[in-house]
Scaffold this motif. Structure first.
Motif, mmCIF file in Angstrom:
data_model
loop_
_atom_site.group_PDB
_atom_site.id
_atom_site.type_symbol
_atom_site.label_atom_id
_atom_site.label_comp_id
_atom_site.label_asym_id
_atom_site.label_seq_id
_atom_site.Cartn_x
_atom_site.Cartn_y
_atom_site.Cartn_z
ATOM 1 N N ASN A 187 -6.568 -2.161 12.406
ATOM 2 C CA ASN A 187 -6.852 -0.748 12.202
ATOM 3 C C ASN A 187 -8.313 -0.400 12.076
ATOM 4 O OD1 ASN A 187 -4.084 0.508 11.925
ATOM 5 N ND2 ASN A 187 -3.978 -1.268 10.602
ATOM 6 N N LYS A 201 -4.901 -9.015 8.513
ATOM 7 C CA LYS A 201 -4.134 -8.690 9.712
ATOM 8 C C LYS A 201 -4.143 -7.189 9.962
ATOM 9 C CE LYS A 201 0.346 -9.760 9.932
ATOM 10 N NZ LYS A 201 1.613 -10.486 10.047
ATOM 11 N N TRP A 202 -3.874 -6.451 8.880
ATOM 12 C CA TRP A 202 -3.828 -5.002 9.006
ATOM 13 C C TRP A 202 -5.206 -4.437 9.271
ATOM 14 C CZ3 TRP A 202 -5.716 -0.651 6.652
ATOM 15 C CH2 TRP A 202 -5.023 0.548 6.918
ATOM 16 N N LEU A 203 -6.223 -5.020 8.585
ATOM 17 C CA LEU A 203 -7.580 -4.511 8.728
ATOM 18 C C LEU A 203 -8.085 -4.706 10.153
ATOM 19 C CD1 LEU A 203 -9.204 -5.800 5.427
ATOM 20 C CD2 LEU A 203 -8.829 -3.417 6.035
ATOM 21 N N SER A 232 -0.348 -14.354 2.839
ATOM 22 C CA SER A 232 -1.186 -13.494 3.698
ATOM 23 C C SER A 232 -2.651 -13.820 3.501
ATOM 24 C CB SER A 232 -0.997 -12.012 3.413
ATOM 25 O OG SER A 232 -0.048 -11.751 2.451
ATOM 26 N N HIS A 254 -0.427 3.308 3.437
ATOM 27 C CA HIS A 254 -0.109 2.776 4.767
ATOM 28 C C HIS A 254 1.084 1.851 4.642
ATOM 29 C CE1 HIS A 254 -4.090 4.184 5.945
ATOM 30 N NE2 HIS A 254 -4.508 3.633 4.827
ATOM 31 N N SER A 307 0.847 -1.197 0.000
ATOM 32 C CA SER A 307 0.000 0.000 0.000
ATOM 33 C C SER A 307 0.875 1.236 0.000
ATOM 34 C CB SER A 307 -0.901 -0.020 1.236
ATOM 35 O OG SER A 307 -1.469 1.244 1.422
ATOM 36 N N GLY A 309 -8.379 -5.959 1.808
ATOM 37 C CA GLY A 309 -6.917 -5.914 1.933
ATOM 38 C C GLY A 309 -6.459 -6.984 2.907
ATOM 39 N N SER A 310 -5.294 -6.833 3.417
ATOM 40 C CA SER A 310 -4.739 -7.822 4.346
ATOM 41 C C SER A 310 -5.549 -7.830 5.630
ATOM 42 C CB SER A 310 -3.273 -7.487 4.635
ATOM 43 O OG SER A 310 -2.867 -8.107 5.828
ATOM 44 N N ARG A 326 2.558 -0.265 6.561
ATOM 45 C CA ARG A 326 2.574 -1.653 7.031
ATOM 46 C C ARG A 326 1.571 -2.554 6.323
ATOM 47 N NH1 ARG A 326 5.853 -2.816 10.827
ATOM 48 N NH2 ARG A 326 6.733 -1.137 12.092
ATOM 49 N N HIS A 327 0.789 -1.936 5.459
ATOM 50 C CA HIS A 327 -0.242 -2.721 4.789
ATOM 51 C C HIS A 327 0.364 -3.389 3.554
ATOM 52 C CE1 HIS A 327 -4.752 -2.892 3.494
ATOM 53 N NE2 HIS A 327 -4.156 -4.068 3.477
ATOM 54 N N ILE A 333 -6.260 -12.338 3.034
ATOM 55 C CA ILE A 333 -6.845 -11.068 2.628
ATOM 56 C C ILE A 333 -8.352 -11.154 2.623
ATOM 57 C CG2 ILE A 333 -4.888 -10.343 1.204
ATOM 58 C CD1 ILE A 333 -6.678 -11.069 -1.234
#
Lengths: 232, 631
Positions: A179, A174-176, A145, A136, A133, A171-172, A138-139, A147
């Protein structure tokens, strides 16, 4: 994850008289032929079932083979992704033009380049191909991964999903999860784990059957079936 | 078309000429694809033309093909199944065997991407890969050369890795792969090299990661094909050759000579003379032979990889469904024999138990039960690897069943109805047959001897159902002879068979299928796969009988001398293969039988006669390859 549902079904399975000695086994065998196939009546791909025999008495169907019909009540776990649903899957292949994902271990999904939002750029980081991304740091999406993506269409025959990463909440995972504050995310995670373990049990059963059921195609059909499904 | 067109097409060629980047080429191809739906197919047709490059390609043509394929891989989402049908059919029609590694890699990459991108392409992609299991017809002859072989490895490695990649990306692909493979399997009348190379790929799939899903179907399809070929070999093809020598002088090398003569003379041998039996040149037999070799090699690799037990289950299922009920399968069953020899403890025992279970189970049809017990008898007698305890316990099972059957029969019929009690008679004959082979070794072991002596053989054989009269006379005679010598039991009446092979009564119980004369594990006549079977096979000449008093068999040289590997008595060769009476004149046959018999008419224990006996049995040379200790 959307797209999974549990339905109650009233079924009648017709069993050939030669199997009268092993009724439960033949019921399970008949039902396992449903697995991992899209079923119009249930409107979904049958992933798992839980069966209870309603009545020890069965009606005999008159005809050349006097099959008898056993009434059952079944709980069916169904997978029926519809457009605009959000699904989660694991990335197995990543290329500049497309992303390939596997959902629930059996359904393949692909996301084409034009369905990946501008935010993600294809890069090679530390020798690995990723979609990173730009807004962001880290995204990052890479092979392996999980998603979350949007369903564009679903091919019922091969169980292939065409997906999209355009919406913002894709998106990923983990990130979602980190956040986006959605309480229900945690519950969904748990349900997904249960579904998957149940599915794995029956998937191995199917894979054993595939070898033999293909051989059985030459023989005449052993039972006729009528199905009545009620959705709770 | 291909080569000339390249130079005729300035558009495409120029693009490659001018050092264009990959991404620009991808955009160009995408445009070409998009413009088709708008009616402009020029660039599109040029692209198709590139796919049709054939023959020896110049380096720039190769480069063109590779870059086009790569550009297509980058434009997958623009390929539409309807608008771009001709492009797709060109791609799927390409045979990897015609190209070098670079083109192969690019093509494989494209196929994998196509399969993963859209469900509609999966079947066609799998079909294309399966078609590449075999080379184009023109290429078949080149396979024998090192260059052809190298190309074969290049192609098949890529095909199989592509299949496994597709299975990773599309988990349900193996399910769709199976019917495609079965559909494209070469017909049994196709060329041998074609069939062999296809089956090689099938077996390779079985041992691969995909084997978990497709493996059992591959094995079953292979066994089906073996039986198809087996059934095509008629008994007429089993050539009876005039050896011109005494049967025991016949040695393996000589057999090859004789086959050579046969090919030269065109089989001008008098029928009815029994010498060596072998298969003359027979295309179907060769195909079966090659496939059996492949199967055996595969089983060996399964055993090495410790997968044999699982594979064996599939094989057993396949045996039951296909081989057991096939009318007199000739050689296909040796696949089972070999598998058992690789793992006597599990597979060997499992097979025996499986067959015995079928025999005793009343719900199976009579023919299946008779067939099963015939297999069992032949298997227990011929398997060198079988532990004596297993043989004894299985025998006991058969004996117990026969005894129970006898006890149930109460009637006082004077006439024998062999057909009514055919299952019983086949069971009795099986017992006798196994004991002919194994009696001596059982008597030699203290524990087994007592087991044998405790078996209620007498009530069975003396029962009014009279199995001794009904079963095959040759077997009964040998059995009685050995039983007498071992003091197992005696019969009050003497049976005068005059070396009859079969009787009316035995024919009656055998029925139309002649299951009274069915010995499925008689020596395998297929040349190539014989080397797998031979080390674990018991030939009749190797068997010590209870009336062989003169031999001590302590010295190894003695053993060598008596094992010529192919020495036949009436147990091997004669009765077991010659089944159609129209082929042989029975009188002549009997005459030959007498000549061949190693045992004189009267069982004399006289030392002198014994010495003569031994002299008659002595073959000319010591054959290390057939002696037991070299195995």
């Amino acid at each position: 994850m959307e797209g999974l549902k549990v339905s109650d079904a009233n079924l009648v399975v017709y069993i050939h008289p030669s199997k009268a000695g092993k009724v439960s086994q033949s019921i399970l065998r008949e039902l396992s032929t449903l697995l991992f196939k899209y079923n119009e009546i249930f409107d979904g791909v049958v992933l798992a079932y839980d069966v209870t025999i309603q009545n020890k008495n069965a009606k005999v169907l008159p005809g050349i083979y006097p099959c008898f019909g056993v009434k059952l009540k079944a709980k069916m776990l169904l997978f029926s992704p519809k457009p605009d649903m959000l699904l989660e899957g694991k990335v197995v292949k990543l290329g500049k033009e497309s992303l390939h994902v596997i959902v629930l271990g059996f359904s393949s999904a692909s996301i084409a380049e034009e369905d990946i939002r501008e935010e993600f750029r294809y890069r090679i980081k530390h020798g690995e191909e990723v979609f990173a991304s730009t807004s962001h740091k880290r995204h990052v999406i890479k092979v392996g991964s999980m998603i979350q993506f949007l369903v564009k269409s679903f091919d019922e025959e091969i169980l292939h999903i065409s997906g999209s990463l355009i919406p913002v909440n894709t998106g990923s995972t983990k990130w979602l999860h980190k956040n986006m504050e959605e309480g229900s995310m945690v519950d969904r995670k748990k349900k997904r784990k249960d579904d998957r373990s149940e599915m794995h049990e029956h998937s191995t059963e199917l894979l054993d059957d595939v070898g033999f059921s293909l051989k059985n195609e030459g023989r005449p059909k052993k039972s006729k079936r009528q199905r009545h499904a009620e959705q709770s | 078309m291909g080569v000339e067109l390249a130079t005729d097409r300035p558009g495409f060629y120029e693009m490659v000429d001018v050092d264009v980047s990959d991404s620009e080429l991808v955009y160009h191809v995408r445009d070409a694809l998009k413009s088709v739906s708008q009616g402009d197919s020029d660039h599109y047709n040029q692209l198709i033309a590139v796919m049709h490059y054939t023959g020896r390609l110049a380096p720039d043509e190769v480069a063109m093909l590779v870059t086009s394929l790569k550009a297509l891989s980058g434009s997958i989402s623009y390929i539409d199944i309807i608008h771009h049908e001709s492009l797709l059919s060109s791609i799927f029609g390409m045979s990897m065997w015609n190209y070098g590694p670079d083109v192969m890699d690019a093509l494989v990459e494209l196929i994998i991407s196509l399969a993963a991108s859209n469900g509609k392409f999966v079947d066609s992609c799998l079909d294309m890969l399966v078609r590449n299991f075999t080379p184009p017809k023109s290429y078949l002859d080149l396979l024998g050369h090192p260059r052809g072989l190298a190309r074969k490895h290049e192609v098949l490695d890529r095909v199989h890795s592509a299949l496994s990649h597709i299975a990773d990306l599309v988990p349900l692909a193996p399910m769709r792969l199976t019917p495609i493979i079965l559909q494209r399997m070469p017909h049994m009348f196709d060329k041998e090299t074609l069939i062999v190379i296809y089956v090689e790929s099938m077996l390779r799939l079985e041992s691969s990661a995909l084997g978990e899903f497709v493996g059992s179907t591959m094995l079953m399809a292979l066994v089906d094909r073996l039986i198809d070929l087996d059934v095509e070999i008629s008994w007429d093809d089993i050539v009876l050759e005039d050896s011109g020598k005494g049967i025991f002088d016949m040695e393996l090398e000589d057999v090859d000579d004789i086959i050579g003569y046969a090919e030269k003379d065109g089989f001008e041998h008098p029928r009815g003379t029994l010498g060596r039996q072998s298969l003359g040149t027979n295309a179907v037999a060769d195909k079966l032979d090659s496939l059996m070799v492949l199967a055996c090699e595969h089983l060996k690799s399964c055993a090495d990889g410790e997968r044999l037990t699982k594979v064996f289950e599939t094989l057993l299922q396949s045996f039951w469904v296909t081989i057991l009920n096939a009318y007199k399968s000739k050689f296909s069953q040796f696949v089972m024999f070999y598998a058992c020899s690789l793992d006597p403890e599990h597979c060997g025992e499992r097979f025996a138990v499986f067959l015995a279970d079928i025999f005793v189970c009343r719900t199976h049809p009579a023919l299946t039960r008779m067939s099963a017990v015939a297999y069992l008898a032949s298997y227990l007698s011929r398997g060198k690897f079988l532990p004596p305890s297993l043989i004894a316990s299985t025998l006991k099972r058969l004996v117990d069943w026969c005894l129970e059957y006898c006890q149930v029969q109460n009637g006082e019929e004077k006439t024998l109805y062999p057909e009514t009690h055919r299952v019983f008679y086949s069971g009795c004959q099986a017992i006798m047959y196994v004991l002919c082979f194994r009696m001596r070794s059982m008597m030699d072991s203290h524990r087994l001897k007592s087991q044998l002596l405790h078996m209620p053989l007498e009530p069975i054989f003396r029962h009014q159902l009279d199995p001794l009269k009904v079963c095959l006379p040759s077997i009964v005679e040998e059995f009685l002879r050995q039983a007498k010598a071992a003091h197992l039991f005696t019969v009050s009446e003497t049976f005068l068979f005059n070396n009859l092979l079969e009787s009316d009564l035995s024919k009656a119980f055998g029925g139309m299928e002649r299951l009274d004369m069915f010995f499925p594990f008689d020596p395998c006549l297929l040349k190539k796969c014989d080397r797998f079977i031979r080390p674990s096979f018991v030939y009749w000449s190797m068997v010590k009988t209870t009336y062989d008093e003169g031999e001590d068999c302590s010295s190894e040289e003695d053993i060598n001398e008596y094992f010529d590997g192919n020495g036949k008595s009436y147990m091997d060769g004669g009765i077991t293969r010659s089944l159609d009476e129209h082929d042989l004149d029975l009188d002549e046959f009997e005459c030959q039988l007498n000549k061949m018999s190693i045992t004189p008419r009267n069982s004399l224990k006289n030392g002198l006669i014994n010495k003569l006996e031994n002299y008659m049995r002595m073959p000319a040379r010591i054959r290390p390859s057939t002696s037991p200790e070299s195995l």
